[in-house]
Design a protein around this motif. Structure first.
Motif, PDB file in Angstrom:
ATOM      1  N   TRP A 203       1.493   1.778  -0.372  1.00 35.04           N
ATOM      2  CA  TRP A 203       0.255   1.947  -1.146  1.00 35.04           C
ATOM      3  C   TRP A 203       0.543   2.311  -2.596  1.00 35.04           C
ATOM      4  N   ALA A 204       1.718   1.967  -3.089  1.00 34.63           N
ATOM      5  CA  ALA A 204       2.062   2.296  -4.470  1.00 34.63           C
ATOM      6  C   ALA A 204       1.139   1.572  -5.444  1.00 34.63           C
ATOM      7  N   ALA A 205       0.933   2.183  -6.593  1.00 38.82           N
ATOM      8  CA  ALA A 205       0.120   1.565  -7.641  1.00 38.82           C
ATOM      9  C   ALA A 205       0.924   0.484  -8.356  1.00 38.82           C
ATOM     10  N   ASN A 206       0.199  -0.507  -8.860  1.00 39.24           N
ATOM     11  CA  ASN A 206       0.805  -1.576  -9.661  1.00 39.24           C
ATOM     12  C   ASN A 206       1.859  -2.366  -8.903  1.00 39.24           C
ATOM     13  N   ARG A 207       1.663  -2.534  -7.594  1.00 40.21           N
ATOM     14  CA  ARG A 207       2.442  -3.461  -6.792  1.00 40.21           C
ATOM     15  C   ARG A 207       1.464  -4.455  -6.200  1.00 40.21           C
ATOM     16  N   ILE A 208       1.845  -5.713  -6.174  1.00 42.31           N
ATOM     17  CA  ILE A 208       0.872  -6.751  -5.876  1.00 42.31           C
ATOM     18  C   ILE A 208       0.305  -6.651  -4.466  1.00 42.31           C
ATOM     19  N   VAL A 209       1.148  -6.401  -3.445  1.00 45.50           N
ATOM     20  CA  VAL A 209       0.609  -6.353  -2.088  1.00 45.50           C
ATOM     21  C   VAL A 209      -0.293  -5.137  -1.884  1.00 45.50           C
ATOM     22  N   PRO A 210       0.124  -3.915  -2.226  1.00 47.71           N
ATOM     23  CA  PRO A 210      -0.810  -2.795  -2.087  1.00 47.71           C
ATOM     24  C   PRO A 210      -2.092  -2.984  -2.879  1.00 47.71           C
ATOM     25  N   ASP A 211      -1.970  -3.502  -4.115  1.00 44.62           N
ATOM     26  CA  ASP A 211      -3.174  -3.752  -4.911  1.00 44.62           C
ATOM     27  C   ASP A 211      -4.083  -4.765  -4.220  1.00 44.62           C
ATOM     28  N   ALA A 212      -3.466  -5.819  -3.672  1.00 43.51           N
ATOM     29  CA  ALA A 212      -4.252  -6.857  -2.992  1.00 43.51           C
ATOM     30  C   ALA A 212      -4.923  -6.312  -1.742  1.00 43.51           C
ATOM     31  N   VAL A 213      -4.188  -5.535  -0.957  1.00 40.25           N
ATOM     32  CA  VAL A 213      -4.746  -4.992   0.289  1.00 40.25           C
ATOM     33  C   VAL A 213      -5.905  -4.044  -0.010  1.00 40.25           C
ATOM     34  N   ARG A 214      -5.750  -3.209  -1.029  1.00 34.80           N
ATOM     35  CA  ARG A 214      -6.860  -2.317  -1.387  1.00 34.80           C
ATOM     36  C   ARG A 214      -8.106  -3.126  -1.754  1.00 34.80           C
ATOM     37  N   ALA A 215      -7.900  -4.208  -2.503  1.00 34.26           N
ATOM     38  CA  ALA A 215      -9.037  -5.040  -2.894  1.00 34.26           C
ATOM     39  C   ALA A 215      -9.646  -5.739  -1.680  1.00 34.26           C
ATOM     40  N   LEU A 216      -8.823  -6.300  -0.816  1.00 37.44           N
ATOM     41  CA  LEU A 216      -9.331  -7.012   0.363  1.00 37.44           C
ATOM     42  C   LEU A 216     -10.071  -6.058   1.300  1.00 37.44           C
ATOM     43  N   ALA A 217      -9.515  -4.868   1.504  1.00 35.17           N
ATOM     44  CA  ALA A 217     -10.163  -3.894   2.389  1.00 35.17           C
ATOM     45  C   ALA A 217     -11.513  -3.447   1.840  1.00 35.17           C
ATOM     46  N   ALA A 218     -11.654  -3.474   0.512  1.00 35.06           N
ATOM     47  CA  ALA A 218     -12.912  -3.072  -0.128  1.00 35.06           C
ATOM     48  C   ALA A 218     -13.846  -4.244  -0.376  1.00 35.06           C
ATOM     49  N   GLY A 219     -13.414  -5.469  -0.023  1.00 36.07           N
ATOM     50  CA  GLY A 219     -14.230  -6.650  -0.258  1.00 36.07           C
ATOM     51  C   GLY A 219     -14.324  -7.036  -1.717  1.00 36.07           C
ATOM     52  N   GLU A 220     -13.321  -6.668  -2.501  1.00 37.45           N
ATOM     53  CA  GLU A 220     -13.309  -6.972  -3.929  1.00 37.45           C
ATOM     54  C   GLU A 220     -12.310  -8.087  -4.237  1.00 37.45           C
ATOM     55  N   PRO A 221     -12.433  -8.745  -5.377  1.00 36.06           N
ATOM     56  CA  PRO A 221     -11.459  -9.771  -5.749  1.00 36.06           C
ATOM     57  C   PRO A 221     -10.089  -9.157  -6.012  1.00 36.06           C
ATOM     58  N   VAL A 222      -9.038  -9.891  -5.648  1.00 34.31           N
ATOM     59  CA  VAL A 222      -7.670  -9.461  -5.940  1.00 34.31           C
ATOM     60  C   VAL A 222      -7.351  -9.877  -7.368  1.00 34.31           C
ATOM     61  N   ARG A 223      -7.061  -8.929  -8.214  1.00 37.23           N
ATOM     62  CA  ARG A 223      -6.762  -9.221  -9.615  1.00 37.23           C
ATOM     63  C   ARG A 223      -5.251  -9.336  -9.797  1.00 37.23           C
ATOM     64  N   VAL A 224      -4.829 -10.461 -10.329  1.00 35.87           N
ATOM     65  CA  VAL A 224      -3.409 -10.799 -10.433  1.00 35.87           C
ATOM     66  C   VAL A 224      -3.032 -10.888 -11.896  1.00 35.87           C
ATOM     67  N   ARG A 225      -2.033 -10.071 -12.305  1.00 29.80           N
ATOM     68  CA  ARG A 225      -1.737 -10.019 -13.724  1.00 29.80           C
ATOM     69  C   ARG A 225      -0.667 -11.019 -14.156  1.00 29.80           C
ATOM     70  N   ASN A 226       0.179 -11.500 -13.240  1.00 30.95           N
ATOM     71  CA  ASN A 226       1.272 -12.393 -13.623  1.00 30.95           C
ATOM     72  C   ASN A 226       1.458 -13.452 -12.546  1.00 30.95           C
ATOM     73  N   PRO A 227       0.497 -14.356 -12.363  1.00 30.19           N
ATOM     74  CA  PRO A 227       0.499 -15.242 -11.187  1.00 30.19           C
ATOM     75  C   PRO A 227       1.672 -16.206 -11.122  1.00 30.19           C
ATOM     76  N   ARG A 228       2.281 -16.555 -12.253  1.00 31.78           N
ATOM     77  CA  ARG A 228       3.355 -17.543 -12.233  1.00 31.78           C
ATOM     78  C   ARG A 228       4.746 -16.940 -12.023  1.00 31.78           C
TER      79      ARG A 228
END
Length: 359
Positions: A203-228
């Motif tokens: 659940w660390a901050a500023n890591r893509i999987v924890p950030d994504a899981v928090r967003a998915l669990a809350a029903g929010e969009p996953v925000r991706v800062r460096n997709p490529r």
């Protein structure tokens, strides 16, 4: 290695052994402590309190299965006292400040934890030598030139950011201690470098999987800062199996040629972009969407980084077992179980068993 060979070798190496894991309240350290306890080791842990809420240490009841001691690796006296009490035969040093972005916010704290903390672990090992020691650093210890081929253990160390520099320094310090103090009497000490690790319980901050899981669990969009950006994604059990196997071989052979740096990365086909990772995670979760979002400035981030794992394959017989989709599926399964209120200690055991069953 086949299932019976890997499982039996690890059980033979660690059952009844006194093992010290630093950083056992963190993500990788927690999984490692849990796996060692399953193998029948007498596990002691030394770390700061769990870094997030929620966290793997609490969710999986790891404190119930290890001798837990809190403290900072920068506190040499406290660290040494815990080490003496544990009297370890094997040491896995994982305690670290693990986040690139945090190293921009607190460069001195990152350096003191990752460099001085490693020096303290090695100094205590000099005073009270274990039978084997594995110092865990990072794939980011390499001087990243953004080239398309993977980095080998013999490639140059470096670091654009403070975190990467701290891990390169930890490698150099370990090698210096090894040459200066661990030749006579011989103490087997090796370093281990892993790629971008994912899995349940982070659940660390500023890591893509924890950030994504928090967003998915809350029903929010996953925000991706460096997709490529391309990373060598791997499930946490992959490098941990390498660390455990390396420690077992150090115990068994007491061989100087094992006392060096080792990469534990995924199969080359498991490298993928951040966008690939997020899309696969959303599919495994069953709902959600993502959007590009640069976010606040966070400093330099590498765009391309891959690890060569030929040495581990040839020297240890180690190979990754879960590819890109399997790693993400098991990660999504763990988090869904957590948010569903299930017994996560059992889930960790189940995923370790599933990993060992994969050939």
């Amino acid at each position: 290695m086949s299932l019976p060979t890997l499982q039996s070798e690890l059980e033979r190496a660690y059952r009844g052994r006194r093992v010290l894991v630093t950083g056992h309240t963190g993500f990788k350290g927690g999984w490692l402590a849990a796996w060692l306890a399953d193998l029948g080791a007498e596990v002691a842990g030394y770390a700061l309190p769990p870094p997030t809420e929620p966290n793997l240490f609490t969710a999986a009841g790891i404190g119930d299965r290890v001798r837990h001691a809190e403290g900072d690796v920068r506190d040499l006296d406290r660290f040494a006292a815990v080490w003496r009490a544990a009297d370890p035969e094997v040491v896995f040093h994982l305690a670290a400040q693990p986040l690139v972005r945090e190293s921009y916010r607190d460069p001195v704290g990152t350096l003191s934890t990752n460099v001085l903390g490693t020096a303290h672990a090695l100094e205590i090992a000099r005073r009270q030598p274990p039978r084997a020691m594995v110092v865990v650093t990072s794939d980011k210890c390499y001087e990243n030139r953004e080239w398309p081929w993977p980095y080998r253990e013999s490639d140059a160390l470096g670091g654009h950011d403070i975190y990467s520099a701290s891990k390169a320094a930890a490698e150099l310090i370990t090698d210096s201690f090894r040459r200066s103090f661990f030749q006579n009497p011989f103490v087997p000490v090796a370093t281990a470098r892993a790629g971008n690790v994912i899995g349940g319980g982070d659940w660390a901050a500023n890591r893509i999987v924890p950030d994504a899981v928090r967003a998915l669990a809350a029903g929010e969009p996953v925000r991706v800062r460096n997709p490529r950006a391309v990373r060598p994604w791997q499930h946490v059990l992959e490098p941990l199996s390498g660390y455990l196997l390396l420690g077992a071989r150090l115990l068994e052979a007491q061989a100087p040629d094992l006392c060096s740096a080792w990469n534990f990365g995924p199969d080359p086909s498991s490298s993928g972009s951040v966008a690939d990772l997020v899309e696969t995670l959303i599919a495994a979760w069953g709902a959600g969407f993502w959007e590009a979002d640069g976010g606040p400035p966070g400093g330099h981030e590498a765009g391309l980084l891959r690890l060569a794992i030929d040495k581990a394959a040839a020297g240890l017989g180690w190979a990754p077992r879960w590819g890109f989709p399997e790693a993400i599926r098991h990660t999504a399964d763990w988090y869904r179980a957590f948010y569903g209120g299930e017994d996560m200690a059992s889930w960790c055991r189940r995923q370790i068993h599933s990993y060992l069953e994969t050939r």
